[in-house]
Design a protein around this motif. Structure first.
Motif, PDB file in Angstrom:
ATOM      1  N   PHE A 141       0.812  -1.219   0.000  1.00  0.00           N
ATOM      2  CA  PHE A 141       0.000   0.000   0.000  1.00  0.00           C
ATOM      3  C   PHE A 141       0.845   1.268   0.000  1.00  0.00           C
ATOM      4  O   PHE A 141       0.455   2.266  -0.585  1.00  0.00           O
ATOM      5  CB  PHE A 141      -0.954  -0.021   1.190  1.00  0.00           C
ATOM      6  CG  PHE A 141      -1.868  -1.224   1.170  1.00  0.00           C
ATOM      7  CD1 PHE A 141      -2.868  -1.314   0.206  1.00  0.00           C
ATOM      8  CD2 PHE A 141      -1.700  -2.260   2.049  1.00  0.00           C
ATOM      9  CE1 PHE A 141      -3.695  -2.424   0.146  1.00  0.00           C
ATOM     10  CE2 PHE A 141      -2.529  -3.375   2.003  1.00  0.00           C
ATOM     11  CZ  PHE A 141      -3.529  -3.457   1.040  1.00  0.00           C
ATOM     12  N   LEU A 187      -5.229  -5.165  -6.151  1.00  0.00           N
ATOM     13  CA  LEU A 187      -5.594  -3.847  -6.663  1.00  0.00           C
ATOM     14  C   LEU A 187      -4.414  -2.876  -6.639  1.00  0.00           C
ATOM     15  O   LEU A 187      -4.467  -1.830  -7.251  1.00  0.00           O
ATOM     16  CB  LEU A 187      -6.739  -3.252  -5.832  1.00  0.00           C
ATOM     17  CG  LEU A 187      -7.973  -4.130  -5.644  1.00  0.00           C
ATOM     18  CD1 LEU A 187      -8.995  -3.412  -4.786  1.00  0.00           C
ATOM     19  CD2 LEU A 187      -8.590  -4.463  -6.987  1.00  0.00           C
ATOM     20  N   ARG A 206     -14.582  -4.971  -8.222  1.00  0.00           N
ATOM     21  CA  ARG A 206     -14.200  -3.574  -8.182  1.00  0.00           C
ATOM     22  C   ARG A 206     -12.702  -3.450  -8.391  1.00  0.00           C
ATOM     23  O   ARG A 206     -11.923  -4.224  -7.836  1.00  0.00           O
ATOM     24  CB  ARG A 206     -14.566  -3.021  -6.806  1.00  0.00           C
ATOM     25  CG  ARG A 206     -14.443  -1.542  -6.692  1.00  0.00           C
ATOM     26  CD  ARG A 206     -14.946  -1.110  -5.352  1.00  0.00           C
ATOM     27  NE  ARG A 206     -14.109  -1.662  -4.296  1.00  0.00           N
ATOM     28  CZ  ARG A 206     -13.998  -1.107  -3.088  1.00  0.00           C
ATOM     29  NH1 ARG A 206     -14.706  -0.032  -2.803  1.00  0.00           N
ATOM     30  NH2 ARG A 206     -13.226  -1.640  -2.178  1.00  0.00           N
ATOM     31  N   PHE A 207     -12.318  -2.493  -9.194  1.00  0.00           N
ATOM     32  CA  PHE A 207     -10.896  -2.206  -9.376  1.00  0.00           C
ATOM     33  C   PHE A 207     -10.595  -0.805  -8.906  1.00  0.00           C
ATOM     34  O   PHE A 207     -11.460   0.057  -8.868  1.00  0.00           O
ATOM     35  CB  PHE A 207     -10.503  -2.314 -10.850  1.00  0.00           C
ATOM     36  CG  PHE A 207     -10.118  -3.702 -11.261  1.00  0.00           C
ATOM     37  CD1 PHE A 207      -9.093  -4.360 -10.612  1.00  0.00           C
ATOM     38  CD2 PHE A 207     -10.776  -4.338 -12.288  1.00  0.00           C
ATOM     39  CE1 PHE A 207      -8.736  -5.637 -10.989  1.00  0.00           C
ATOM     40  CE2 PHE A 207     -10.428  -5.620 -12.664  1.00  0.00           C
ATOM     41  CZ  PHE A 207      -9.401  -6.263 -12.019  1.00  0.00           C
ATOM     42  N   ASN A 208      -9.333  -0.613  -8.582  1.00  0.00           N
ATOM     43  CA  ASN A 208      -8.863   0.711  -8.246  1.00  0.00           C
ATOM     44  C   ASN A 208      -8.282   1.304  -9.517  1.00  0.00           C
ATOM     45  O   ASN A 208      -7.447   0.710 -10.159  1.00  0.00           O
ATOM     46  CB  ASN A 208      -7.768   0.550  -7.191  1.00  0.00           C
ATOM     47  CG  ASN A 208      -7.515   1.804  -6.450  1.00  0.00           C
ATOM     48  OD1 ASN A 208      -8.123   2.828  -6.749  1.00  0.00           O
ATOM     49  ND2 ASN A 208      -6.629   1.723  -5.488  1.00  0.00           N
ATOM     50  N   ARG A 251      -4.100   5.637  -7.721  1.00  0.00           N
ATOM     51  CA  ARG A 251      -3.335   4.773  -6.838  1.00  0.00           C
ATOM     52  C   ARG A 251      -2.591   5.608  -5.806  1.00  0.00           C
ATOM     53  O   ARG A 251      -1.911   6.568  -6.134  1.00  0.00           O
ATOM     54  CB  ARG A 251      -2.346   3.985  -7.680  1.00  0.00           C
ATOM     55  CG  ARG A 251      -1.926   2.740  -7.010  1.00  0.00           C
ATOM     56  CD  ARG A 251      -1.568   1.746  -8.045  1.00  0.00           C
ATOM     57  NE  ARG A 251      -0.133   1.796  -8.281  1.00  0.00           N
ATOM     58  CZ  ARG A 251       0.513   0.799  -8.869  1.00  0.00           C
ATOM     59  NH1 ARG A 251      -0.125  -0.250  -9.289  1.00  0.00           N
ATOM     60  NH2 ARG A 251       1.798   0.908  -9.059  1.00  0.00           N
ATOM     61  N   ILE A 252      -2.726   5.228  -4.580  1.00  0.00           N
ATOM     62  CA  ILE A 252      -2.001   5.922  -3.515  1.00  0.00           C
ATOM     63  C   ILE A 252      -0.873   5.023  -3.093  1.00  0.00           C
ATOM     64  O   ILE A 252      -1.095   3.981  -2.523  1.00  0.00           O
ATOM     65  CB  ILE A 252      -2.910   6.169  -2.310  1.00  0.00           C
ATOM     66  CG1 ILE A 252      -4.117   6.987  -2.721  1.00  0.00           C
ATOM     67  CG2 ILE A 252      -2.142   6.869  -1.210  1.00  0.00           C
ATOM     68  CD1 ILE A 252      -5.209   6.981  -1.703  1.00  0.00           C
ATOM     69  N   ASP A 253       0.365   5.396  -3.419  1.00  0.00           N
ATOM     70  CA  ASP A 253       1.408   4.522  -2.940  1.00  0.00           C
ATOM     71  C   ASP A 253       2.489   5.247  -2.172  1.00  0.00           C
ATOM     72  O   ASP A 253       3.591   4.781  -2.057  1.00  0.00           O
ATOM     73  CB  ASP A 253       1.972   3.621  -4.040  1.00  0.00           C
ATOM     74  CG  ASP A 253       2.351   4.399  -5.252  1.00  0.00           C
ATOM     75  OD1 ASP A 253       2.452   5.620  -5.119  1.00  0.00           O
ATOM     76  OD2 ASP A 253       2.547   3.783  -6.311  1.00  0.00           O
ATOM     77  N   PHE A 307     -10.821   5.104  -2.811  1.00  0.00           N
ATOM     78  CA  PHE A 307     -10.381   5.393  -4.170  1.00  0.00           C
ATOM     79  C   PHE A 307     -11.558   5.540  -5.142  1.00  0.00           C
ATOM     80  O   PHE A 307     -12.677   5.149  -4.854  1.00  0.00           O
ATOM     81  CB  PHE A 307      -9.422   4.325  -4.653  1.00  0.00           C
ATOM     82  CG  PHE A 307      -9.894   2.916  -4.433  1.00  0.00           C
ATOM     83  CD1 PHE A 307      -8.976   1.924  -4.154  1.00  0.00           C
ATOM     84  CD2 PHE A 307     -11.234   2.582  -4.493  1.00  0.00           C
ATOM     85  CE1 PHE A 307      -9.388   0.628  -3.945  1.00  0.00           C
ATOM     86  CE2 PHE A 307     -11.650   1.285  -4.285  1.00  0.00           C
ATOM     87  CZ  PHE A 307     -10.728   0.312  -4.009  1.00  0.00           C
TER      88      PHE A 307
END
Lengths: 263, 259
Positions: free
Chosen positions: A170, A261, B27-29, B34-36, B52
């Protein structure tokens, strides 16, 4: 809850061959195409130890009896933890391609990295043995407990590894934070200096909050003093290991369905 | 995740259905959201945008496949065909709805997904078998059969990274089909490999079908879907548009493409 546990256990049984294969792969590939092969697992720690002994007996002197033994015991444990957790951290993001294409229990990758490092540590025990012989360490029956210490460290690493692996999925920042953290951890663990040279407050902190101190001290008590380690140290070692395992597993299981994801 | 999704995998189910997909939503992001890293995380947290921007790859899709049936899945690129297959294989979990599978699956989604380029073909056979859940003993017993089918006897001790993509796919197909699967899942895998090998693969699949294996088949070639499958599902941007006899569904799909 219980049926779910049973399914998980069955899943683990089914994928045990995969765990074996992945560990074998890591070990085979580590030294493939190198001339001395597995011998490096013994030579490498020896060479590093010799360099550190030279450095610390000429430049910075500590009053430690049998310094090479003191050094290699600490170094072996610390290397196991740092390598195992560092590789475990990348175990999910590194296998993204596979996870996207086939169903495999995800923790297998993390577990396999820690396990292959355990195997490497067994090789490193060979190096330790050589140092013991050269430095006239008395062999005695308490040494049979050394695998027990490694078991504590292994459980601790699996927990920490699972936690790091899921966190990295993440937030990739974790990789960089952990690299710095490991450096700090190395200096806050009495690997090449005696803990008594630190201020009392710091000693208290290390004794209580650095599990590596417990593991290394257990090993040194056996090897250097010829005594069985303090049972409180062992209890503390196992307790920390299981807490680590529980927290790591909890964090991992909670978020594993989301991995796909983000990888 | 407040949902009741789960996947059941039974070795010997007693129902007539091999696969039941019940009102599944995946469900997809979206990649852009995208938060990385931590900074972004906190910014989003403060702005309450942490959840998201979702993208539903499948919306409320239901599919019931009886044992022994052959289903084709058709649709344009990005319509969710592969997502559906991944859902059935257990790679993805449904966001809503359930997926139930009775029987052992042989996923031919991406052949040789478990190959490691540095290892030799011999070592990869065992590794890939383990990825599919088979132990060393089982793979050892079927080793010659796999090598024979893939026709790679002379290249066994060569690292896979030196293989051509066709050779790797051949090995992947041979490993994935060495088992006697109840459910065969194919996603355009036969596009690689030369003509002779494609024929060989098709024969092998036919054999398995004759033994009663269920087939789920994705292909852009409508002719091959019509030829292989009795039933078809048409997916359009994640929604099941039509579900029924292969001929009817395929004709309707083709018609929509033209008009």
């Amino acid at each position: 809850m219980i049926p779910k546990m049973i399914t998980r256990l069955e899943d683990f049984r089914r994928y045990r061959p995969l765990l074996r294969q992945l560990v074998a792969k890591d070990i085979k590939l580590k030294y493939r195409r190198s001339f001395l092969g597995y011998l490096w697992s013994i030579l490498n720690p020896l060479m590093i130890m010799i360099i550190m002994v030279l450095v610390f007996s000429n430049m910075f002197r500590f009053d430690i009896e049998n310094f090479p033994v003191y050094l290699i015991t600490g170094q072996t444990i610390f290397n196991f933890v740092s390598e195992a957790t560092n590789q475990a951290m990348f175990s999910i993001t590194g296998n993204a391609a596979l996870l996207k294409k086939t169903y495999v229990p995800k923790y297998i990758f993390t577990l396999s990295k820690v396990t292959s490092n355990l195997v490497n540590t067994f090789f490193a025990l060979g190096a330790m043995l050589i140092v013991f012989v050269v430095c006239h360490v008395r062999f005695q029956v308490y040494m049979l407990f050394i695998p027990g210490i490694l078991l504590e460290v292994y459980i601790f690493c699996v927990g920490l590894g699972l936690f790091l692996a899921q966190a990295t999925v993440f937030f990739r920042d974790v990789q960089h934070i952990y690299a710095a953290f490991l450096t700090a951890w190395m200096y806050l663990t009495p690997i090449f200096y005696p803990i008594t040279m630190l201020p009392p407050g710091l000693i208290w902190m290390i004794e209580h909050f650095n599990p590596l101190y417990s593991y290394i001290t257990q090993l040194r008590t056996i090897v250097l003093e010829g005594l069985f380690p303090d049972s409180r140290l062992i209890l503390y070692g196992f307790a920390v290991a299981f807490v680590s395992l529980m927290v790591g597993t909890w964090a991992f299981v909670r978020s594993q369905d989301q991995f796909i994801l983000y990888v | 995740m407040g949902n009741s999704s789960y996947i059941n995998r039974h070795k010997d189910g007693k129902t007539d259905y091999a696969v039941v997909v019940d009102h599944a939503t995946v469900r997809f992001n979206m990649a852009s959201e995208r938060i990385d890293n931590l900074k972004e995380y906190f910014v989003k947290l403060v702005k309450r945008e942490l959840m998201f921007k979702e993208f539903l790859a499948l919306k409320d899709v239901s599919l019931k496949v009886r044992k022994g049936e052959a289903w084709g899945i058709v649709g344009t690129n990005g319509s969710g065909k592969s997502t559906l297959l991944k859902l059935i294989c257990g790679i993805l979990k449904p966001y809503q709805g359930t997926v139930t599978v009775h029987g052992a699956i042989a996923p031919l989604i991406e052949l040789g997904a478990g190959f490691d380029g540095e290892l030799t073909a011999r070592e990869n056979i065992y590794l890939n078998g383990a990825v599919l859940g088979y132990d060393e003993k089982y793979m050892g017993r079927h080793f010659d059969e796999i090598v024979g089918f893939a026709e790679l006897q002379d290249f066994l001790d060569m690292p896979i990274k030196n293989y051509s993509s066709g050779m790797a796919a051949r090995l992947g197909f041979a490993i994935a089909t060495v088992v006697e699967p109840d459910i065969l899942i194919c996603d355009e895998v036969l596009a690689v490999g030369d003509y002779a090998f494609q024929q060989k693969c098709e024969r092998k699949m036919k054999q398995m079908r004759e033994r009663g294996a269920t087939l789920l088949y994705v292909s852009h070639s409508i002719e091959s879907v019509k030829e292989v499958c009795g039933h078809a599902l048409w997916l359009d941007r994640g929604i099941a548009r039509m579900c029924g006899a292969a001929d009817e569904v395929c004709d309707a799909y083709i018609k929509s493409l033209k008009g």
